[in-house]
Design a protein around this motif. Structure first.
Motif, PDB file in Angstrom:
ATOM      1  N   GLY A  34       0.817  -1.219   0.000  1.00  0.00           N
ATOM      2  CA  GLY A  34       0.000   0.000   0.000  1.00  0.00           C
ATOM      3  C   GLY A  34       0.847   1.263   0.000  1.00  0.00           C
ATOM      4  N   GLY A  35       1.991   1.214  -0.656  1.00  0.00           N
ATOM      5  CA  GLY A  35       2.848   2.385  -0.701  1.00  0.00           C
ATOM      6  C   GLY A  35       3.364   2.800   0.664  1.00  0.00           C
ATOM      7  N   GLY A  36       3.506   1.845   1.564  1.00  0.00           N
ATOM      8  CA  GLY A  36       4.030   2.140   2.892  1.00  0.00           C
ATOM      9  C   GLY A  36       2.965   2.250   3.965  1.00  0.00           C
ATOM     10  N   LEU A  37       1.686   2.037   3.600  1.00  0.00           N
ATOM     11  CA  LEU A  37       0.616   2.116   4.597  1.00  0.00           C
ATOM     12  C   LEU A  37       0.664   0.953   5.580  1.00  0.00           C
ATOM     13  CD1 LEU A  37      -2.378   3.276   2.350  1.00  0.00           C
ATOM     14  CD2 LEU A  37      -1.038   4.669   3.952  1.00  0.00           C
ATOM     15  N   VAL A  38       1.187  -0.174   5.133  1.00  0.00           N
ATOM     16  CA  VAL A  38       1.333  -1.352   5.999  1.00  0.00           C
ATOM     17  C   VAL A  38       2.772  -1.822   5.910  1.00  0.00           C
ATOM     18  CG1 VAL A  38       0.612  -3.734   6.408  1.00  0.00           C
ATOM     19  CG2 VAL A  38      -1.080  -2.044   5.721  1.00  0.00           C
ATOM     20  N   ARG A  39       3.388  -2.017   7.067  1.00  0.00           N
ATOM     21  CA  ARG A  39       4.776  -2.487   7.146  1.00  0.00           C
ATOM     22  C   ARG A  39       4.842  -3.646   8.143  1.00  0.00           C
ATOM     23  NH1 ARG A  39       8.312   1.097   4.940  1.00  0.00           N
ATOM     24  NH2 ARG A  39       7.445   3.108   4.368  1.00  0.00           N
ATOM     25  N   ILE A  40       5.481  -4.725   7.718  1.00  0.00           N
ATOM     26  CA  ILE A  40       5.667  -5.904   8.566  1.00  0.00           C
ATOM     27  C   ILE A  40       7.169  -6.121   8.721  1.00  0.00           C
ATOM     28  CG2 ILE A  40       5.272  -8.385   8.827  1.00  0.00           C
ATOM     29  CD1 ILE A  40       2.656  -6.833   8.782  1.00  0.00           C
ATOM     30  N   ARG A  41       7.645  -6.200   9.973  1.00  0.00           N
ATOM     31  CA  ARG A  41       9.051  -6.491  10.246  1.00  0.00           C
ATOM     32  C   ARG A  41       9.165  -7.970  10.643  1.00  0.00           C
ATOM     33  NH1 ARG A  41       7.905  -2.651  13.389  1.00  0.00           N
ATOM     34  NH2 ARG A  41       8.686  -3.592  15.288  1.00  0.00           N
ATOM     35  N   ASP A  54      -0.948   2.248   9.026  1.00  0.00           N
ATOM     36  CA  ASP A  54      -1.291   3.667   8.972  1.00  0.00           C
ATOM     37  C   ASP A  54      -2.709   3.867   9.519  1.00  0.00           C
ATOM     38  OD1 ASP A  54      -2.489   6.138   7.317  1.00  0.00           O
ATOM     39  OD2 ASP A  54      -0.311   6.354   7.514  1.00  0.00           O
ATOM     40  N   ASP A  55      -2.885   4.923  10.317  1.00  0.00           N
ATOM     41  CA  ASP A  55      -4.184   5.212  10.936  1.00  0.00           C
ATOM     42  C   ASP A  55      -5.312   5.338   9.917  1.00  0.00           C
ATOM     43  OD1 ASP A  55      -2.999   5.175  13.414  1.00  0.00           O
ATOM     44  OD2 ASP A  55      -2.848   7.360  13.592  1.00  0.00           O
ATOM     45  N   SER A  56      -5.008   5.764   8.700  1.00  0.00           N
ATOM     46  CA  SER A  56      -6.054   5.945   7.692  1.00  0.00           C
ATOM     47  C   SER A  56      -6.749   4.634   7.332  1.00  0.00           C
ATOM     48  CB  SER A  56      -5.480   6.596   6.429  1.00  0.00           C
ATOM     49  OG  SER A  56      -4.580   5.702   5.779  1.00  0.00           O
ATOM     50  N   LEU A  57      -6.109   3.511   7.623  1.00  0.00           N
ATOM     51  CA  LEU A  57      -6.686   2.205   7.304  1.00  0.00           C
ATOM     52  C   LEU A  57      -7.545   1.639   8.436  1.00  0.00           C
ATOM     53  CD1 LEU A  57      -3.604   0.569   5.582  1.00  0.00           C
ATOM     54  CD2 LEU A  57      -5.643   1.491   4.478  1.00  0.00           C
ATOM     55  N   LEU A  58      -7.578   2.321   9.573  1.00  0.00           N
ATOM     56  CA  LEU A  58      -8.326   1.816  10.724  1.00  0.00           C
ATOM     57  C   LEU A  58      -9.767   2.317  10.697  1.00  0.00           C
ATOM     58  CD1 LEU A  58      -5.564   2.202  13.450  1.00  0.00           C
ATOM     59  CD2 LEU A  58      -6.147   0.198  12.076  1.00  0.00           C
ATOM     60  N   ASN A  59     -10.406   2.058   9.592  1.00  0.00           N
ATOM     61  CA  ASN A  59     -11.791   2.449   9.358  1.00  0.00           C
ATOM     62  C   ASN A  59     -12.541   1.164   8.996  1.00  0.00           C
ATOM     63  OD1 ASN A  59     -14.184   3.230   8.144  1.00  0.00           O
ATOM     64  ND2 ASN A  59     -13.290   4.962   7.063  1.00  0.00           N
ATOM     65  N   PRO A  60     -13.643   0.855   9.692  1.00  0.00           N
ATOM     66  CA  PRO A  60     -14.367  -0.386   9.385  1.00  0.00           C
ATOM     67  C   PRO A  60     -14.712  -0.549   7.903  1.00  0.00           C
ATOM     68  CG  PRO A  60     -15.234   0.578  11.394  1.00  0.00           C
ATOM     69  CD  PRO A  60     -14.254   1.572  10.822  1.00  0.00           C
ATOM     70  N   GLU A  62     -12.858   0.132   5.498  1.00  0.00           N
ATOM     71  CA  GLU A  62     -11.632  -0.252   4.790  1.00  0.00           C
ATOM     72  C   GLU A  62     -11.132  -1.639   5.199  1.00  0.00           C
ATOM     73  OE1 GLU A  62     -10.549   1.548   2.340  1.00  0.00           O
ATOM     74  OE2 GLU A  62     -11.892   3.218   2.751  1.00  0.00           O
ATOM     75  N   LYS A  63     -11.958  -2.401   5.922  1.00  0.00           N
ATOM     76  CA  LYS A  63     -11.535  -3.704   6.446  1.00  0.00           C
ATOM     77  C   LYS A  63     -10.987  -4.629   5.352  1.00  0.00           C
ATOM     78  CE  LYS A  63     -13.293  -7.595   9.205  1.00  0.00           C
ATOM     79  NZ  LYS A  63     -13.002  -8.733   8.381  1.00  0.00           N
ATOM     80  N   GLY A  64     -11.690  -4.761   4.253  1.00  0.00           N
ATOM     81  CA  GLY A  64     -11.247  -5.647   3.167  1.00  0.00           C
ATOM     82  C   GLY A  64      -9.913  -5.214   2.592  1.00  0.00           C
ATOM     83  N   MET A  65      -9.743  -3.908   2.388  1.00  0.00           N
ATOM     84  CA  MET A  65      -8.483  -3.403   1.845  1.00  0.00           C
ATOM     85  C   MET A  65      -7.352  -3.638   2.849  1.00  0.00           C
ATOM     86  SD  MET A  65      -7.104   0.298   0.370  1.00  0.00           S
ATOM     87  CE  MET A  65      -8.319   1.199   1.230  1.00  0.00           C
ATOM     88  N   LEU A  66      -7.613  -3.410   4.128  1.00  0.00           N
ATOM     89  CA  LEU A  66      -6.590  -3.630   5.155  1.00  0.00           C
ATOM     90  C   LEU A  66      -6.158  -5.091   5.170  1.00  0.00           C
ATOM     91  CD1 LEU A  66      -4.794  -2.789   7.493  1.00  0.00           C
ATOM     92  CD2 LEU A  66      -6.782  -2.989   9.003  1.00  0.00           C
ATOM     93  N   GLU A  67      -7.120  -6.002   5.083  1.00  0.00           N
ATOM     94  CA  GLU A  67      -6.784  -7.428   5.069  1.00  0.00           C
ATOM     95  C   GLU A  67      -5.897  -7.756   3.866  1.00  0.00           C
ATOM     96  OE1 GLU A  67     -10.760  -9.019   7.404  1.00  0.00           O
ATOM     97  OE2 GLU A  67     -10.751  -9.012   5.212  1.00  0.00           O
ATOM     98  N   ASP A  68      -6.232  -7.210   2.692  1.00  0.00           N
ATOM     99  CA  ASP A  68      -5.429  -7.443   1.491  1.00  0.00           C
ATOM    100  C   ASP A  68      -4.026  -6.865   1.647  1.00  0.00           C
ATOM    101  OD1 ASP A  68      -7.587  -8.707   0.297  1.00  0.00           O
ATOM    102  OD2 ASP A  68      -8.151  -6.967  -0.932  1.00  0.00           O
ATOM    103  N   LEU A  69      -3.941  -5.657   2.209  1.00  0.00           N
ATOM    104  CA  LEU A  69      -2.632  -5.021   2.394  1.00  0.00           C
ATOM    105  C   LEU A  69      -1.775  -5.781   3.410  1.00  0.00           C
ATOM    106  CD1 LEU A  69      -3.627  -1.252   2.336  1.00  0.00           C
ATOM    107  CD2 LEU A  69      -2.376  -2.523   0.572  1.00  0.00           C
ATOM    108  N   LEU A  70      -2.410  -6.291   4.467  1.00  0.00           N
ATOM    109  CA  LEU A  70      -1.667  -7.098   5.447  1.00  0.00           C
ATOM    110  C   LEU A  70      -1.116  -8.368   4.797  1.00  0.00           C
ATOM    111  CD1 LEU A  70      -3.883  -6.720   8.635  1.00  0.00           C
ATOM    112  CD2 LEU A  70      -1.482  -6.056   8.420  1.00  0.00           C
ATOM    113  N   ALA A  71      -1.949  -9.041   4.026  1.00  0.00           N
ATOM    114  CA  ALA A  71      -1.495 -10.260   3.345  1.00  0.00           C
ATOM    115  C   ALA A  71      -0.333  -9.931   2.398  1.00  0.00           C
ATOM    116  CB  ALA A  71      -2.647 -10.907   2.580  1.00  0.00           C
ATOM    117  N   ALA A  72      -0.442  -8.832   1.661  1.00  0.00           N
ATOM    118  CA  ALA A  72       0.618  -8.445   0.726  1.00  0.00           C
ATOM    119  C   ALA A  72       1.903  -8.112   1.482  1.00  0.00           C
ATOM    120  CB  ALA A  72       0.174  -7.252  -0.120  1.00  0.00           C
TER     121      ALA A  72
END
Length: 106
Positions: A34-41, A54-60, A62-72
């Motif tokens: 997500g261009g840096g919106l989600v980072r996994i170390r 990123d706080d912008s993704l903590l919106n119910p 945006e749940k589907g997009m957040l799940e996709d970004l986490l998986a990516a």
């Protein structure tokens, strides 16, 4: 090659492999999506160390997009961990005189 030399070589390989495995857990990689919106170390051994969302993704909504970004981001971290692991193991095996065709379990 006599049996004693083969046994000594096998013990050396085992010791180096153990050392390399310990080193892998100290190498840190970062998966991003997500261009840096989600980072996994993660460690190069694959242990997840932490994440940043990123706080912008903590919106119910945006749940589907957040799940996709986490998986990516997890997949990106895993790919980078695998690359770091291969590089570290390559360093270890470059100094060993292994018989032709001998494969290590990694």
């Amino acid at each position: 090659m006599d049996l004693e030399k083969m046994m000594a070589m096998a013990q050396n390989v085992q010791a180096e492999l153990t050392k390399a495995q310990a080193t892998l857990d100290t190498i840190e990689v970062e998966g991003v999506s997500g261009g840096g919106l989600v980072r996994i170390r993660a460690s190069a051994k694959g242990r997840i160390i932490g994440m940043d969302i990123d706080d912008s993704l903590l919106n119910p909504a945006e749940k589907g997009m957040l799940e996709d970004l986490l998986a990516a981001a997890f997949n990106d971290a895993r790919a980078k961990a695998d690359a770091a692991s291969q590089a570290e193991m390559g360093k270890m095996t470059s100094g060993l005189s292994l018989p032709p065709g001998f494969k290590l379990p990694f």
